[in-house]
Enzyme design. Structure first.
Site, PDB file in Angstrom:
ATOM      1  N   HIS A   1       0.840  -1.200   0.000  1.00 52.36           N
ATOM      2  CA  HIS A   1       0.000   0.000   0.000  1.00 52.36           C
ATOM      3  C   HIS A   1       0.880   1.257   0.000  1.00 52.36           C
ATOM      4  CE1 HIS A   1      -2.974  -2.780   2.229  1.00 52.36           C
ATOM      5  NE2 HIS A   1      -3.507  -2.559   1.038  1.00 52.36           N
TER       6      HIS A   1
ATOM      7  N   ARG B   1      -2.394  -5.984  -8.363  1.00 50.54           N
ATOM      8  CA  ARG B   1      -1.267  -6.862  -8.060  1.00 50.54           C
ATOM      9  C   ARG B   1      -1.053  -7.917  -9.135  1.00 50.54           C
ATOM     10  NH1 ARG B   1      -3.345  -8.814  -2.556  1.00 50.54           N
ATOM     11  NH2 ARG B   1      -5.184  -8.627  -3.860  1.00 50.54           N
TER      12      ARG B   1
HETATM   13  N1  COA Z   1       0.004  -4.148  -2.024  1.00 47.67           N
HETATM   14  C1  COA Z   1      -0.291  -5.143  -1.200  1.00 47.67           C
HETATM   15  N2  COA Z   1      -1.546  -5.574  -0.961  1.00 47.67           N
HETATM   16  C2  COA Z   1      -2.528  -4.951  -1.603  1.00 47.67           C
HETATM   17  C3  COA Z   1      -2.297  -3.898  -2.480  1.00 47.67           C
HETATM   18  C4  COA Z   1      -0.960  -3.494  -2.682  1.00 47.67           C
HETATM   19  N3  COA Z   1      -0.638  -2.513  -3.509  1.00 47.67           N
HETATM   20  N4  COA Z   1      -3.463  -3.491  -2.969  1.00 47.67           N
HETATM   21  C5  COA Z   1      -4.402  -4.259  -2.421  1.00 47.67           C
HETATM   22  N5  COA Z   1      -3.842  -5.139  -1.582  1.00 47.67           N
HETATM   23  C6  COA Z   1      -4.517  -6.182  -0.829  1.00 47.67           C
HETATM   24  C7  COA Z   1      -5.159  -5.681   0.421  1.00 47.67           C
HETATM   25  O1  COA Z   1      -4.299  -5.780   1.529  1.00 47.67           O
HETATM   26  C8  COA Z   1      -6.341  -6.610   0.531  1.00 47.67           C
HETATM   27  O2  COA Z   1      -5.939  -7.793   1.176  1.00 47.67           O
HETATM   28  P1  COA Z   1      -6.988  -8.688   1.981  1.00 47.67           P
HETATM   29  O3  COA Z   1      -8.038  -9.114   0.997  1.00 47.67           O
HETATM   30  O4  COA Z   1      -6.174  -9.784   2.479  1.00 47.67           O
HETATM   31  O5  COA Z   1      -7.548  -7.786   3.055  1.00 47.67           O
HETATM   32  C9  COA Z   1      -6.687  -6.933  -0.914  1.00 47.67           C
HETATM   33  O6  COA Z   1      -5.550  -6.639  -1.645  1.00 47.67           O
HETATM   34  C10 COA Z   1      -7.743  -6.053  -1.549  1.00 47.67           C
HETATM   35  O7  COA Z   1      -8.254  -5.255  -0.619  1.00 47.67           O
HETATM   36  P2  COA Z   1      -8.448  -3.707  -0.534  1.00 47.67           P
HETATM   37  O8  COA Z   1      -7.617  -2.904  -1.455  1.00 47.67           O
HETATM   38  O9  COA Z   1      -8.374  -3.342   0.898  1.00 47.67           O
HETATM   39  O10 COA Z   1      -9.841  -3.639  -1.106  1.00 47.67           O
HETATM   40  P3  COA Z   1     -11.094  -4.346  -0.523  1.00 47.67           P
HETATM   41  O11 COA Z   1     -11.503  -5.311  -1.555  1.00 47.67           O
HETATM   42  O12 COA Z   1     -10.980  -4.823   0.863  1.00 47.67           O
HETATM   43  O13 COA Z   1     -12.031  -3.103  -0.400  1.00 47.67           O
HETATM   44  C11 COA Z   1     -13.245  -1.241  -1.092  1.00 47.67           C
HETATM   45  C12 COA Z   1     -12.619  -2.550  -1.464  1.00 47.67           C
HETATM   46  C13 COA Z   1     -13.170  -0.934   0.396  1.00 47.67           C
HETATM   47  C14 COA Z   1     -12.511  -0.165  -1.846  1.00 47.67           C
HETATM   48  C15 COA Z   1     -14.682  -1.354  -1.545  1.00 47.67           C
HETATM   49  O14 COA Z   1     -15.306  -2.408  -0.852  1.00 47.67           O
HETATM   50  C16 COA Z   1     -15.456  -0.070  -1.309  1.00 47.67           C
HETATM   51  O15 COA Z   1     -15.342   0.848  -2.097  1.00 47.67           O
HETATM   52  N6  COA Z   1     -16.233  -0.028  -0.213  1.00 47.67           N
HETATM   53  C17 COA Z   1     -17.072   1.124   0.104  1.00 47.67           C
HETATM   54  C18 COA Z   1     -18.540   0.794  -0.150  1.00 47.67           C
HETATM   55  C19 COA Z   1     -18.835   0.884  -1.626  1.00 47.67           C
HETATM   56  O16 COA Z   1     -18.782   1.940  -2.232  1.00 47.67           O
HETATM   57  N7  COA Z   1     -19.186  -0.267  -2.216  1.00 47.67           N
HETATM   58  C20 COA Z   1     -19.462  -0.358  -3.624  1.00 47.67           C
HETATM   59  C21 COA Z   1     -18.186  -0.561  -4.387  1.00 47.67           C
HETATM   60  S1  COA Z   1     -18.485  -0.623  -6.129  1.00 47.67           S
END
Ligand code: COA
Length: 162
Positions: free
Chosen positions: A17, A89
């Site tokens: 991140h 990723r």
């Molecule tokens: N390096 C390392 N890890 C990374 C990374 C990077 N550059 N980018 C993403 N990841 C990992 C994260 O750690 C996460 O790991 P995990 O699944 O083990 O927790 C995973 O990739 C993806 O997660 P993240 O980037 O945190 O996204 P998410 O899928 O948890 O969340 C939101 C997505 C929060 C952005 C989305 O649910 C959202 O927008 N929520 C708000 C409500 C909403 O508007 N919903 C409608 C969306 S269309």
């Protein structure tokens, strides 16, 4: 002011991140890290703890941190931001990210999602894998910033034996 919202669960923030945040600062005046709600995930760290860990790990006046429980596009409207920053990723990330980017654009036509390729040293890192390895005593010191390493050690040393 060009502001990019960088949303995610950040449970906890990892070096992957931080790589996206640092590179985002080359393109935007401010990167707003947003601890957003993902209703498919249960957290280890509270939202406040995650925010503190992002702050302690970034310490840059152009990086701000916030949390929001509603739709990402609503948050973007509220602060007048037009760009969502996301890291990609691997190919496996693409379908989900493509869906989210298009759903967000359906909900708010002014919003654009910018994808950055995650650095090669972090493409296999995820918050849940980091938590799992840390909980089993594995070495994650190269994968997370120092404040997160300390916080994970505290969490797991405080956890009751199963
Ligand atoms: N390096 C390392 N890890 C990374 C990374 C990077 N550059 N980018 C993403 N990841 C990992 C994260 O750690 C996460 O790991 P995990 O699944 O083990 O927790 C995973 O990739 C993806 O997660 P993240 O980037 O945190 O996204 P998410 O899928 O948890 O969340 C939101 C997505 C929060 C952005 C989305 O649910 C959202 O927008 N929520 C708000 C409500 C909403 O508007 N919903 C409608 C969306 S269309």
């Amino acid at each position: 002011m060009r502001v990019a919202i960088y949303p995610g669960s950040f449970d906890p923030v990892t070096n992957g991140h931080l790589d996206i945040i640092t590179r985002g600062l080359h393109l935007f005046d401010e990167v707003r890290v947003l601890i957003a709600h993902n209703n498919r995930k249960r957290g280890l760290f509270s939202v406040e703890e995650r925010m503190d860990l992002v702050r302690a790990s970034t310490q840059n006046a152009r990086v701000s941190v916030d949390a929001f429980n509603g739709l990402l596009v609503e948050y973007a409207r509220q602060i007048g931001a037009k760009v969502v920053l996301r890291g990609l990723r691997a190919v496996a990330d693409f379908e989900y990210e493509f869906q989210m980017a298009n759903m967000n654009r359906h909900l708010h036509s002014g919003i654009e999602t910018i994808f950055m390729a995650t650095g090669t040293s972090n493409f296999y890192v995820s918050s849940s894998l980091v938590r799992e390895v840390a909980s089993l005593g594995g070495d994650i010191s190269q994968l997370v910033p120092k404040p997160v390493l300390t916080a994970l050690r505290e969490k797991y040393s405080a956890a009751p034996e199963e």
